[in-house]
Structures are given as C-alpha cells and as structure tokens.
Design an enzyme around this catalytic site. Structure first.
Site, mmCIF file in Angstrom:
data_model
loop_
_atom_site.group_PDB
_atom_site.id
_atom_site.type_symbol
_atom_site.label_atom_id
_atom_site.label_comp_id
_atom_site.label_asym_id
_atom_site.label_seq_id
_atom_site.Cartn_x
_atom_site.Cartn_y
_atom_site.Cartn_z
ATOM 1 N N HIS A 1 2.747 -6.738 4.531
ATOM 2 C CA HIS A 1 1.399 -6.402 4.935
ATOM 3 C C HIS A 1 0.976 -6.629 6.358
ATOM 4 C CE1 HIS A 1 0.070 -5.779 0.792
ATOM 5 N NE2 HIS A 1 1.064 -6.410 0.433
ATOM 6 N N GLU B 1 1.546 -11.451 5.828
ATOM 7 C CA GLU B 1 0.814 -10.689 6.691
ATOM 8 C C GLU B 1 1.136 -11.055 8.263
ATOM 9 O OE1 GLU B 1 -1.591 -8.980 5.705
ATOM 10 O OE2 GLU B 1 -2.360 -9.670 3.600
ATOM 11 N N HIS C 1 0.766 -1.225 0.007
ATOM 12 C CA HIS C 1 -0.034 0.145 0.114
ATOM 13 C C HIS C 1 0.779 1.145 -0.020
ATOM 14 C CE1 HIS C 1 -2.971 -2.934 0.715
ATOM 15 N NE2 HIS C 1 -2.208 -3.563 1.730
ATOM 16 N N GLU D 1 -2.034 0.478 7.892
ATOM 17 C CA GLU D 1 -1.255 -0.736 7.396
ATOM 18 C C GLU D 1 -0.126 -0.303 6.776
ATOM 19 O OE1 GLU D 1 -3.175 -3.426 4.861
ATOM 20 O OE2 GLU D 1 -1.179 -4.445 4.529
HETATM 21 ZN ZN ZN Z 1 -2.099 -5.167 2.810
#
Ligand code: ZN
Length: 343
Positions: free
Chosen positions: A225, A307, A133, A170
């Site tokens: 992430h 993640e 992102h 995030e």
């Molecule tokens: Zn993400």
C-alpha cells in the site's frame, strides 16, 4: 519521535536499486547510532544480516497531528473529487515509461497463477503478494462497498485507495511495486502468487485477499500500500496483526511470526530506500499494530501490510512516482521476506 540529522533526500540519484545491498558493517553501526532506541529492535535484523549497510537519516517531524489512513477503510480515500481526478488522469505517473528500464512487464496474468519456481534459496517457499486496492474499484463502488465479515465486525469489501495530488493512484503504485517484487522473489526461487494482477475489474474483497494467502499455505504474505495522510506526514510503516480472536478471526498463531516478518521488512526497507520510518504513525518505530484490518484478521499465515509512503505529501509522492524508487521499495521488501524465510 523526533529525528536528528538533515532533511532526508534520496541519497542515490543514480537510481541503482542494488547499490546499497552490499555496504559495510560500519555503516550499519552508524545507522543504529542515528536512530532512536525504539528502532533498535528491528535494526538488529540488519546488524545480523550478511548484507545491508546503508546509512539512514530520519526526516524531521513535520507534524504532530495524526492523520493515519486506513488500508481497509474509508480514511485514505480522500474527497470524491480526488477520486475522480485519479480516475480520469490515466496518463500521469505511468509505471511503464520507456526511460525506466527497470519497469516490469505490464502483461497481465491470471490472479492466482504462479510460475514454476527457479532453483534458489527460496525454492519450495510460497509468497503471496497482495497489491492493495484495484484500479477498477473507482468504477465498481456498489461491489466494493458490500460489507464483508472480518471477524470483529463487518467492513467494506474493498476501497479505492488514495492517489497523489497529480492523480497517480495507489492502485497503480501497489501493482507496480508488487510486480517488481515478484520478479525479485522468483529470482530467489520462491513460488509467488498474487491476489490480483490487474486482471479483474475490481477487488478482490479483503476477506478473499486473506483467503488466497491461506489457501496457498503461504510462508509469507505482504500487502502493498501507500498512505493518504496529511501533507507533512512522511515515511513508511509496516502494519502488523494484533491478536484477534473474534468470530471467524483468530490471529493468535500468526502474531509472532508476522512481527518478525514485519520487522525484517521494515529494516530492509529503510536500508534500501533510505526512507525514514513514519513520522506520524508508530512513534518512530516504522511499525504499527492493528486489529481493524480484515486482510490481517482473517489471515492464518504470517502477513503484514506495508505503507510505503504518503501519497499526499509532495516529497514522499516524488519518490512514490519514481520507477527507480519503486524498484528500491521492492528490493527492500524482497530482502526482508528473504531474511524472514531463510531464518
Ligand atoms: Zn491502501
């Protein structure tokens, strides 16, 4: 997959990121005894490594519901009001608190620059780090919603990502961990490149993120992430590319090495952070295989996503917003990459 053992809590309040690196082999065995057989595969990477040796404890399964988010899609973005909250609450969860001596420099560098590699075991190796992102994506919805070709289909250029309930985004998290990771890898002699370093207003798109790794002829790429799943869903998971041969996507050459890279990262991430594998994705393995992520589909070099935890869970978010914990996360990822590259 259920876990036995006490509720997981960070076992190292001192926050020392390196303390666990040099533990003894007996603890490795103890860890293996505690986890399900399905974890044995990537724990072997640790059992055969020179370092490592922290005991692990799994978190109890909090929910059987699957609310996995999507690093490339809309699933993890949450309600619009939460996006606004994250957008406006700039002060929370700053990654550069004065009290956090391990915080990395926030000075920006050109996205694709790399510093001269130091001597070290990874000299000559190229690692591309993809901080998921971009903090500016909230303000560039038109640009990031533009569809791009991911081989199997078209998908949004990029997404905003999720945030904690208190507004730590995030994008802040991924960039902070990525910078810490860069520092660690450069100490090993690697040449490190970023897909974005907080130096562009939005994006890049997922197809460009993949192309940056390809054009760099990266020996390994990791996309960082954190998840946006339901409260009670906890733990980390590493996402591996599925075999995809469709349109411009052909992952047939990277499925196997990416799995090895992902298994090594998962093993080291568990060991260094003490965090348990996801209790809601991957059946307790800490690994997931996907064919819907452009960043993986379009890669021609070994690549995984990680993640690191669930930003929507209070216990996970307490870790994700801790600079000391993020240093451990970076250390775990780094050790996994080093193991993969050194063979
Ligand atoms: Zn993400």
């Amino acid at each position: 997959m259920s876990y036995v053992g006490p509720e997981f809590e960070p076992a190292d309040p001192s926050g020392s990121p390196r303390r666990r690196r040099f533990g003894g082999r007996p603890l490795t065995v103890a860890a293996a005894a505690l986890v399900p057989a399905c974890l044995a595969g990537w724990l072997i990477w640790d059992a055969t490594a020179d370092d490592g040796g922290k005991d692990s404890q799994g978190a109890p399964p909090a929910s059987s519901s699957s609310a996995s988010s999507d690093p490339d899609g809309k699933g993890e973005t949450g309600p619009d009001k939460e996006k606004e909250k994250g957008k406006n609450d700039k002060g929370h969860g700053s990654s550069s608190k004065p009290s956090d001596p391990s915080a990395p420099s926030t000075s920006s560098k050109p996205s694709h620059s790399s510093r001269p590699a130091a001597s070290g075991p990874l000299k000559g190796k190229v690692v591309v780090i993809d901080p998921g992102h971009n903090s500016g994506n909230f303000r560039h919805t038109t640009e990031i919603n533009r569809p791009v070709d991911i081989g199997t289909n078209q998908k949004e250029c990029d997404t905003t990502g999720t945030s904690t309930n208190n507004g730590y985004t995030e994008a802040q998290f991924t960039l902070d961990v990525s910078r810490r990771l860069r520092t660690l890898l450069e100490k090993e002699g690697a040449t490190v490149k970023f897909t974005q370093d907080g130096d562009r207003p939005w994006g890049p798109c997922v197809d460009e993120r993949a192309q940056i790794g390809n054009k760099a002829h990266a020996d390994a790429v990791v996309s960082v992430h954190a998840d946006g799943s339901a409260a009670g869903n906890r733990g980390f998971h590493v996402i591996l590319p599925a075999k995809v041969q469709s349109g411009s996507a052909d992952t047939s050459g990277i499925v196997a090495p990416s799995r090895e890279l992902g298994e090594r990262i998962a093993g080291k991430f568990l060991r260094v952070t003490g965090s348990a594998p996801s209790n809601y994705v991957g059946d307790g393995t800490g690994l997931d295989v996907r064919k819907d992520l452009g960043g993986l589909n379009l890669s021609t070099v070994p690549k995984v996503f990680i993640e690191c935890g669930n930003m929507r869970d209070a216990k996970d978010s307490a870790q994700l917003t801790s600079g000391a914990w993020r240093q451990k996360a970076a250390q775990g990822i780094s050790e996994g990459i080093v193991g993969f590259l050194r063979g």
